[in-house]
Design a protein around this motif. Structure first.
Motif, PDB file in Angstrom:
ATOM      1  N   UNK A  98      48.477-108.451  -0.822  1.00 18.22           N
ATOM      2  CA  UNK A  98      47.123-108.352  -1.041  1.00 18.22           C
ATOM      3  C   UNK A  98      46.480-109.206  -1.218  1.00 18.22           C
ATOM      4  N   UNK A  99      47.341-110.418  -2.030  1.00 12.50           N
ATOM      5  CA  UNK A  99      46.128-111.236  -2.351  1.00 12.50           C
ATOM      6  C   UNK A  99      46.442-112.189  -0.816  1.00 12.50           C
ATOM      7  N   UNK A 100      47.554-112.341  -0.484  1.00 14.11           N
ATOM      8  CA  UNK A 100      47.100-113.285   0.638  1.00 14.11           C
ATOM      9  C   UNK A 100      46.509-112.853   1.720  1.00 14.11           C
ATOM     10  N   UNK A 101      45.872-111.471   2.027  1.00  5.29           N
ATOM     11  CA  UNK A 101      45.192-110.782   3.146  1.00  5.29           C
ATOM     12  C   UNK A 101      44.252-111.601   2.467  1.00  5.29           C
ATOM     13  N   UNK A 102      43.663-111.003   0.706  1.00  2.52           N
ATOM     14  CA  UNK A 102      42.319-111.677   0.731  1.00  2.52           C
ATOM     15  C   UNK A 102      41.785-112.678   0.667  1.00  2.52           C
ATOM     16  N   UNK A 103      42.389-113.536   0.380  1.00  2.00           N
ATOM     17  CA  UNK A 103      42.816-114.801   0.300  1.00  2.00           C
ATOM     18  C   UNK A 103      42.105-115.361   1.700  1.00  2.00           C
ATOM     19  N   UNK A 104      42.721-114.863   2.987  1.00  2.00           N
ATOM     20  CA  UNK A 104      42.768-115.458   3.698  1.00  2.00           C
ATOM     21  C   UNK A 104      41.424-114.887   4.980  1.00  2.00           C
ATOM     22  N   UNK A 105      40.972-113.237   4.092  1.00  7.91           N
ATOM     23  CA  UNK A 105      39.615-113.011   4.446  1.00  7.91           C
ATOM     24  C   UNK A 105      38.411-113.375   4.307  1.00  7.91           C
ATOM     25  N   UNK A 106      38.498-113.911   2.728  1.00 10.01           N
ATOM     26  CA  UNK A 106      37.391-114.403   1.518  1.00 10.01           C
ATOM     27  C   UNK A 106      37.948-116.071   1.506  1.00 10.01           C
TER      28      UNK A 106
END
Length: 174
Positions: free
Chosen positions: A99-107
């Protein structure tokens, strides 16, 4: 290369299964399991600038808050790279890292990667087409050092914006 690590309470050394409600924390430098990664990081002149962590149950109870606050911390620190994990076969921690990897990569534009064993099949299936997930053995499994070397290769190529990264990912990622 300035690196931020994201751990759960066990890898941070803040208590294992007996302390799953550790709140969101930040520590300067590498703590806990960062010691096993540092010899590998030394090969590419990577230094752990900070370790972010919380308990796996704390994450499950406060998922969006943890994602938002950890992402904000990463943005403020502005490292060259974020490593979420290693997750081994810890299912709740793997979900947190994905979840964190996804959010950091998107934002953000900050490169981020996670690594986990195939015991986390549901999380891998949900996220493998969205984020880079490096294969690794479960805790106590064979091949841990090799998976850390794969992480280092990925970090180096990602940091260099190398065209070779996609070929490497076909070999080492899910």
């Amino acid at each position: 290369m300035k690196v931020v690590l994201i751990f759960d309470q066990g890898l941070a050394g803040a208590g294992g299964k007996s302390n799953p409600n550790v709140g969101l924390q930040i520590a300067k430098g590498g703590i806990g399991s960062a010691l096993m990664l540092q010899p590998h990081f030394d090969k590419i002149d990577a230094k752990v600038f900070a370790t972010l962590y919380c308990g796996n149950q704390y994450f499950l109870n406060n998922e969006q808050e943890v994602i938002d606050k950890m992402t904000a911390m990463v943005k403020k620190i502005n490292p060259d790279m974020v490593v979420c994990g290693p997750c081994f076969n810890f299912i709740d921690y793997a979900k947190m890292c994905a979840e964190l990897t996804d959010n950091i990569s998107k934002t953000t534009d900050i490169p981020v990667v996670t690594m986990m064993s195939d015991d986390n099949a549901e999380t891998i299936a949900e996220f493998k087409d969205k984020i880079s997930i490096i294969k690794m053995p479960k805790k106590g499994g064979v091949g841990l050092s090799d998976s850390f070397e794969d992480l280092i290769k990925w970090m180096k190529l990602k940091h260099e914006n190398s065209e070779e990264l996609s070929e490497l990912e076909k070999k080492i990622c899910y």
